[in-house]
Each structure stands twice: as C-alpha cells, then as structure tokens.
Design a protein around this motif. Sequence first.
Motif, mmCIF file in Angstrom:
data_model
loop_
_atom_site.group_PDB
_atom_site.id
_atom_site.type_symbol
_atom_site.label_atom_id
_atom_site.label_comp_id
_atom_site.label_asym_id
_atom_site.label_seq_id
_atom_site.Cartn_x
_atom_site.Cartn_y
_atom_site.Cartn_z
ATOM 1 N N GLY A 168 0.773 -1.132 0.131
ATOM 2 C CA GLY A 168 0.017 0.056 -0.125
ATOM 3 C C GLY A 168 0.828 1.120 0.073
ATOM 4 O O GLY A 168 1.872 1.197 0.759
ATOM 5 N N ILE A 169 0.517 2.170 -0.882
ATOM 6 C CA ILE A 169 1.304 3.542 -0.948
ATOM 7 C C ILE A 169 0.379 4.594 -0.916
ATOM 8 O O ILE A 169 -0.542 4.511 -1.587
ATOM 9 C CB ILE A 169 2.035 3.649 -2.295
ATOM 10 N N VAL A 170 0.708 5.622 -0.272
ATOM 11 C CA VAL A 170 -0.040 6.885 -0.065
ATOM 12 C C VAL A 170 1.077 8.004 -0.581
ATOM 13 O O VAL A 170 1.885 8.075 -0.044
ATOM 14 C CB VAL A 170 -0.397 7.043 1.203
ATOM 15 N N GLU A 188 3.382 1.762 -9.993
ATOM 16 C CA GLU A 188 3.386 1.138 -11.304
ATOM 17 C C GLU A 188 4.498 0.077 -11.443
ATOM 18 O O GLU A 188 4.135 -1.110 -11.882
ATOM 19 C CB GLU A 188 3.624 2.213 -12.389
ATOM 20 N N ALA A 189 5.647 0.330 -10.760
ATOM 21 C CA ALA A 189 6.684 -0.532 -10.626
ATOM 22 C C ALA A 189 6.541 -1.832 -9.651
ATOM 23 O O ALA A 189 6.584 -3.093 -10.237
ATOM 24 C CB ALA A 189 8.060 -0.187 -10.083
ATOM 25 N N VAL A 190 5.891 -1.715 -8.629
ATOM 26 C CA VAL A 190 5.606 -2.776 -7.631
ATOM 27 C C VAL A 190 4.499 -3.457 -8.147
ATOM 28 O O VAL A 190 3.346 -2.938 -8.283
ATOM 29 C CB VAL A 190 5.385 -2.342 -6.054
ATOM 30 N N PRO A 191 4.546 -4.869 -8.582
ATOM 31 C CA PRO A 191 3.475 -5.667 -9.003
ATOM 32 C C PRO A 191 2.000 -5.654 -8.321
ATOM 33 O O PRO A 191 1.072 -5.571 -8.944
ATOM 34 C CB PRO A 191 4.232 -7.003 -9.130
ATOM 35 N N ARG A 192 2.259 -5.855 -7.050
ATOM 36 C CA ARG A 192 0.799 -6.066 -6.261
ATOM 37 C C ARG A 192 0.734 -4.674 -5.378
ATOM 38 O O ARG A 192 0.182 -4.865 -4.167
ATOM 39 C CB ARG A 192 0.947 -7.298 -5.518
ATOM 40 N N ALA A 193 0.878 -3.638 -5.939
ATOM 41 C CA ALA A 193 0.711 -2.245 -5.491
ATOM 42 C C ALA A 193 -0.664 -1.566 -5.573
ATOM 43 O O ALA A 193 -1.169 -1.800 -6.652
ATOM 44 C CB ALA A 193 1.843 -1.134 -5.579
ATOM 45 N N VAL A 194 -1.162 -0.904 -4.470
ATOM 46 C CA VAL A 194 -2.309 -0.243 -4.739
ATOM 47 C C VAL A 194 -1.885 1.133 -4.224
ATOM 48 O O VAL A 194 -1.167 1.338 -3.060
ATOM 49 C CB VAL A 194 -3.430 -0.672 -3.984
ATOM 50 N N LEU A 195 -2.168 2.315 -4.737
ATOM 51 C CA LEU A 195 -1.758 3.696 -4.546
ATOM 52 C C LEU A 195 -3.243 4.312 -4.227
ATOM 53 O O LEU A 195 -4.102 4.384 -4.885
ATOM 54 C CB LEU A 195 -1.304 4.349 -5.812
ATOM 55 N N THR A 196 -2.911 5.086 -2.941
ATOM 56 C CA THR A 196 -4.147 6.126 -2.495
ATOM 57 C C THR A 196 -3.458 7.503 -2.501
ATOM 58 O O THR A 196 -1.934 7.651 -2.597
ATOM 59 C CB THR A 196 -4.660 5.776 -1.343
#
Length: 219
Positions: A168-170, A188-196
């Motif tokens: 998880g990235i904010v 975009e680089a981390v395959p299983r990332a979600v950005l908020t």
Amino acid sequence: MPAATVVLLPGTASDEVFVRTVFAEPLSQVGAVLTAPRVRTLCERLTALDTAWEGHPIVVGGVSLGAHVAALWAVRNPDKCAGLVLALPAWTGAANGAPAALAAKASAQVVTEHGLDAALASTTGWLHDELTRAWRGYGDRLVPHFEEAAESAAPTLDELRSLRVPTGIVGCTDDPVHPIAVARAWAEAVPRAVLTTTTLDAYPHALGRAVQAWQQALG
C-alpha cells in the motif's frame, strides 16, 4: 491466526511518536499490531527491521526515508517480508537533487549556521510542533542524520519490480517535497501495489491511508 506485525519507520529527522500518531489507529482497525522503533540513523532503521523479524514474515514500511529503507530491506530479504505500507516515497534510486534531499541539506546548513531555533522558526502549526519535538530528540545527531539522509539511496525501479508482496502506497498530490510522480512510479513498478492519494490540508493523519491501500492489495 495471529495479528500481523507491522514495523514502520519514521522519515528524515522524524520519530516514532509521529509514526504512532499517524498509523496506530488505522492499523488497529484492521487487526494489525504496530511496532514503531526509536531510531535516529539509517543504520538503526535497518537494524530495527532485522531485529523485528522473529522467524516469520513481517509487514514493514514507513514515511519518506522510512519508506525507502523498508522497501530496500524487503528487496534484500524477500523471504522475511509479508507486505509493505509506504507513505510519501521521495525519490527513486540515487537522490540526484530530489526536493526532499535538498531540503535535508538546507536544514542541516541552517541548523549548523544559525541554530535549531532558527531552523524551526520557518515552520508553523502541527508541523512546527512535530519538528520541535523530533529534531530536539536527535540532539547532536540531527545534522549528521540530515546529511546521511540526503545522500542515501532509495530502491531503483528494477528493485521495486522484484517485490512480490502486497503493498500500500500513499502519495500527496500537492506536496513539492514528496512529488506524486514518485509515488505513482513506485506503484506502477511494484506488481501488487495499490496507490491512494491525499493532499497537504489533510496531513498528517491522512498518511494512514497507506494501511487501507495495503489491505486492498491483500485482496
């Protein structure tokens, strides 16, 4: 099933009090247990993650510099990391004059030449209160820490692509010190990332949205 242990590191010249203020409640809401170690150097940040590992994968993360250190630890210890909770990554790879690195160098110079009170005089509101407490807590290590942080490396995009854990990235859409483009590039680089995202007027508690992003990535 035991609750997830989440070890979160502070940013440059920040402290464990700020980490607890931002992340304790959102982590408790998802049944996770926060560990916010007291660290004052880059080495202490890495050591804290090594120490927190007790034979089973842990979730790690942090704010700004803390996010960099945690992501690098995950790259180097893929079998020990179960997930990442990252707030405000400030650059990718070498600092190369990134705004946060320049800010750290400028802070070091002001403290050296004019003293801590002069450096704090330009801040207001909650930020002034946070920095006053945290910077005084570094004592004589404050300027050396600013300098080491400004020269430190964040993970490269290739290293981020190697991560396979829910992340998880904010990021902040209007924070010039932590450009939103960096958070987007990491996501975009981390395959299983979600950005908020958040905005400056929602600081500091909105940084806890990284927890919800991590939960979404778990799904």
